[in-house]
Write a protein that holds these residues in place. Structure first.
Motif, PDB file in Angstrom:
ATOM      1  N   ALA A 196     -17.609  -3.341 -30.611  1.00 38.94           N
ATOM      2  CA  ALA A 196     -18.558  -4.194 -29.994  1.00 38.94           C
ATOM      3  C   ALA A 196     -18.348  -5.633 -30.619  1.00 38.94           C
ATOM      4  CB  ALA A 196     -19.801  -3.432 -30.864  1.00 38.94           C
ATOM      5  N   LEU A 197     -17.870  -5.776 -31.873  1.00 36.65           N
ATOM      6  CA  LEU A 197     -17.859  -7.014 -32.331  1.00 36.65           C
ATOM      7  C   LEU A 197     -16.715  -7.735 -31.713  1.00 36.65           C
ATOM      8  CD1 LEU A 197     -18.147  -6.339 -36.226  1.00 36.65           C
ATOM      9  CD2 LEU A 197     -19.685  -7.192 -34.792  1.00 36.65           C
ATOM     10  N   LEU A 238       2.821 -11.883 -36.380  1.00 36.74           N
ATOM     11  CA  LEU A 238       1.826 -11.121 -35.978  1.00 36.74           C
ATOM     12  C   LEU A 238       0.390 -11.561 -37.148  1.00 36.74           C
ATOM     13  CD1 LEU A 238       0.854  -8.513 -34.455  1.00 36.74           C
ATOM     14  CD2 LEU A 238       1.825  -7.282 -36.292  1.00 36.74           C
ATOM     15  N   VAL A 239      -0.575 -11.775 -36.529  1.00 39.66           N
ATOM     16  CA  VAL A 239      -1.624 -12.120 -37.402  1.00 39.66           C
ATOM     17  C   VAL A 239      -2.833 -10.856 -37.132  1.00 39.66           C
ATOM     18  CG1 VAL A 239      -3.690 -13.613 -38.074  1.00 39.66           C
ATOM     19  CG2 VAL A 239      -1.282 -14.559 -37.454  1.00 39.66           C
ATOM     20  N   ILE A 240      -3.125 -10.380 -38.078  1.00 43.58           N
ATOM     21  CA  ILE A 240      -4.246  -9.438 -37.889  1.00 43.58           C
ATOM     22  C   ILE A 240      -5.595  -9.947 -38.751  1.00 43.58           C
ATOM     23  CG2 ILE A 240      -2.870  -7.391 -37.666  1.00 43.58           C
ATOM     24  CD1 ILE A 240      -3.749  -6.842 -40.638  1.00 43.58           C
ATOM     25  N   TYR A 241      -6.883  -9.487 -38.124  1.00 49.53           N
ATOM     26  CA  TYR A 241      -8.069  -9.969 -38.433  1.00 49.53           C
ATOM     27  C   TYR A 241      -9.238  -9.032 -38.229  1.00 49.53           C
ATOM     28  CZ  TYR A 241     -10.137 -11.644 -34.188  1.00 49.53           C
ATOM     29  OH  TYR A 241     -10.829 -11.743 -33.004  1.00 49.53           O
ATOM     30  N   CYS A 242     -10.222  -9.027 -38.667  1.00 49.74           N
ATOM     31  CA  CYS A 242     -11.230  -8.243 -38.617  1.00 49.74           C
ATOM     32  C   CYS A 242     -12.727  -9.080 -38.836  1.00 49.74           C
ATOM     33  CB  CYS A 242     -11.653  -7.076 -39.627  1.00 49.74           C
ATOM     34  SG  CYS A 242     -13.034  -5.884 -39.302  1.00 49.74           S
ATOM     35  N   GLY A 243     -13.262  -9.423 -39.884  1.00 45.15           N
ATOM     36  CA  GLY A 243     -14.312 -10.168 -40.186  1.00 45.15           C
ATOM     37  C   GLY A 243     -15.486  -9.556 -39.729  1.00 45.15           C
ATOM     38  N   CYS A 244     -15.630  -8.203 -39.968  1.00 46.37           N
ATOM     39  CA  CYS A 244     -16.823  -7.448 -39.565  1.00 46.37           C
ATOM     40  C   CYS A 244     -17.859  -7.764 -40.838  1.00 46.37           C
ATOM     41  CB  CYS A 244     -16.781  -6.024 -39.550  1.00 46.37           C
ATOM     42  SG  CYS A 244     -15.944  -5.109 -41.040  1.00 46.37           S
ATOM     43  N   CYS A 245     -17.390  -8.114 -42.009  1.00 50.02           N
ATOM     44  CA  CYS A 245     -18.394  -8.205 -43.180  1.00 50.02           C
ATOM     45  C   CYS A 245     -17.296  -8.917 -44.233  1.00 50.02           C
ATOM     46  CB  CYS A 245     -18.516  -6.782 -43.863  1.00 50.02           C
ATOM     47  SG  CYS A 245     -17.008  -5.842 -44.259  1.00 50.02           S
ATOM     48  N   PRO A 258     -13.538 -14.887 -45.585  1.00 51.32           N
ATOM     49  CA  PRO A 258     -14.192 -14.450 -46.863  1.00 51.32           C
ATOM     50  C   PRO A 258     -15.479 -13.956 -46.654  1.00 51.32           C
ATOM     51  CG  PRO A 258     -13.307 -16.830 -47.186  1.00 51.32           C
ATOM     52  CD  PRO A 258     -13.081 -16.377 -45.815  1.00 51.32           C
ATOM     53  N   THR A 259     -16.279 -14.589 -45.566  1.00 50.68           N
ATOM     54  CA  THR A 259     -17.498 -14.044 -45.380  1.00 50.68           C
ATOM     55  C   THR A 259     -17.895 -13.160 -44.309  1.00 50.68           C
ATOM     56  OG1 THR A 259     -18.519 -15.834 -46.295  1.00 50.68           O
ATOM     57  CG2 THR A 259     -20.154 -14.537 -45.205  1.00 50.68           C
ATOM     58  N   ASN A 260     -17.352 -13.563 -43.060  1.00 54.53           N
ATOM     59  CA  ASN A 260     -17.409 -12.832 -41.755  1.00 54.53           C
ATOM     60  C   ASN A 260     -16.917 -13.608 -40.662  1.00 54.53           C
ATOM     61  OD1 ASN A 260     -19.635 -14.220 -40.508  1.00 54.53           O
ATOM     62  ND2 ASN A 260     -20.989 -12.743 -41.743  1.00 54.53           N
ATOM     63  N   PHE A 261     -16.506 -13.163 -39.514  1.00 57.06           N
ATOM     64  CA  PHE A 261     -15.920 -14.088 -38.287  1.00 57.06           C
ATOM     65  C   PHE A 261     -17.025 -15.098 -37.908  1.00 57.06           C
ATOM     66  CE2 PHE A 261     -15.240 -14.355 -33.853  1.00 57.06           C
ATOM     67  CZ  PHE A 261     -14.059 -14.920 -34.027  1.00 57.06           C
ATOM     68  N   PHE A 276     -14.799 -10.175 -46.650  1.00 59.04           N
ATOM     69  CA  PHE A 276     -13.296  -9.849 -46.790  1.00 59.04           C
ATOM     70  C   PHE A 276     -13.062  -8.991 -47.640  1.00 59.04           C
ATOM     71  CE2 PHE A 276      -9.044 -11.050 -47.338  1.00 59.04           C
ATOM     72  CZ  PHE A 276      -8.501 -10.947 -46.171  1.00 59.04           C
ATOM     73  N   GLY A 277     -13.415  -8.813 -49.112  1.00 62.77           N
ATOM     74  CA  GLY A 277     -13.227  -7.863 -50.105  1.00 62.77           C
ATOM     75  C   GLY A 277     -13.845  -6.464 -49.925  1.00 62.77           C
ATOM     76  N   LYS A 278     -14.638  -6.569 -48.969  1.00 69.33           N
ATOM     77  CA  LYS A 278     -15.301  -5.189 -48.722  1.00 69.33           C
ATOM     78  C   LYS A 278     -14.917  -4.602 -47.348  1.00 69.33           C
ATOM     79  CE  LYS A 278     -19.399  -6.192 -51.374  1.00 69.33           C
ATOM     80  NZ  LYS A 278     -20.967  -5.913 -51.184  1.00 69.33           N
ATOM     81  N   CYS A 279     -14.080  -5.237 -46.497  1.00 72.64           N
ATOM     82  CA  CYS A 279     -13.620  -4.757 -45.328  1.00 72.64           C
ATOM     83  C   CYS A 279     -12.952  -3.368 -45.108  1.00 72.64           C
ATOM     84  CB  CYS A 279     -12.805  -5.884 -44.506  1.00 72.64           C
ATOM     85  SG  CYS A 279     -12.349  -5.325 -42.795  1.00 72.64           S
ATOM     86  N   PRO A 280     -13.649  -2.422 -44.526  1.00 72.38           N
ATOM     87  CA  PRO A 280     -12.899  -1.288 -44.236  1.00 72.38           C
ATOM     88  C   PRO A 280     -11.828  -1.052 -43.419  1.00 72.38           C
ATOM     89  CG  PRO A 280     -14.816  -1.292 -42.903  1.00 72.38           C
ATOM     90  CD  PRO A 280     -14.751  -2.517 -43.824  1.00 72.38           C
ATOM     91  N   ASN A 281     -11.543  -2.286 -42.564  1.00 74.83           N
ATOM     92  CA  ASN A 281     -10.532  -2.060 -41.575  1.00 74.83           C
ATOM     93  C   ASN A 281      -9.191  -2.760 -41.874  1.00 74.83           C
ATOM     94  OD1 ASN A 281     -12.113  -0.844 -39.658  1.00 74.83           O
ATOM     95  ND2 ASN A 281     -13.371  -2.757 -39.712  1.00 74.83           N
TER      96      ASN A 281
END
Length: 186
Positions: free
Chosen positions: A94-95, A132-139, A168-171, A141-146
């Motif tokens: 969804a994000l 290859l660059v991976i990212y998430c940004g759901c939450c 650090p904060t989110n996407f 960075f220190g707490k990201c589950p992905n």
């Protein structure tokens, strides 16, 4: 406390002794229960920092050289010469649909067994020297589950130019609000 009972013997057993034994059973049960409650309470007290959001940050499986800052990735994407990195979003669908880095593909959520399986299956066909660059940004960075499971899986697969986008904060805060390019939809 055991009440004082006059001492006299009947059948060789002191009534005082048998009363003390009877009184000690409930006391023993009480003491055992109290100890169990204290252990449970100490576990709860240890968990209190996590409740307040002060939990220990997750350890990072990557080195500083294996990270890339948003400004640096945006600059790389804007360069006309050279091959841009392959960008993989490993968070929640969804994000990703709401907005993502242009050219990124979705292979997640890496916090789930199925998402991690899909990521690895996709990565089987990718040359190990791919940037290859991976990212998430759901939450934060220190707490990201992905991000950590995704990095660990790809690292174990032998990718030599694997980097993590540090958000650090989110996407939204660390990419969108800085006016770096985004693409919406799937």
């Amino acid at each position: 406390m055991i009440p004082q009972i006059p001492s006299f013997k009947r059948d060789g057993v002191s009534p005082r002794h048998s009363l003390a034994q009877a009184a000690s059973r409930p006391q023993t049960v009480f003491l055992a229960s109290a100890v169990a409650i204290l252990f449970a309470a100490s576990d709860a007290l240890v968990a209190v920092p996590a409740i307040r959001g002060q939990e220990k940050p997750l350890s990072d499986p990557w080195t500083a050289a294996q990270t890339i800052q948003p400004a640096d990735l945006a600059r790389e994407l804007g360069e006309k010469n050279g091959t841009p990195p392959t960008i993989v979003y490993v968070g929640f669908r969804a994000l990703f649909a709401g907005g993502h880095i242009p050219g990124a593909t979705f292979h997640g959520s890496a916090s789930t067994e199925q998402g991690l399986f899909d990521l690895k299956k996709w990565a089987e066909e990718i040359p190990r020297m791919t940037s290859l660059v991976i990212y998430c940004g759901c939450c934060p960075f220190g707490k990201c589950p992905n991000i950590r499971p995704a990095f660990t899986a790809l690292d174990k697969m032998g990718f030599k130019k694997l980097r993590v986008l540090t958000l650090p904060t989110n996407f939204t805060t660390d990419w969108v609000d800085k006016d770096y390019p985004i693409q919406k939809g799937m």
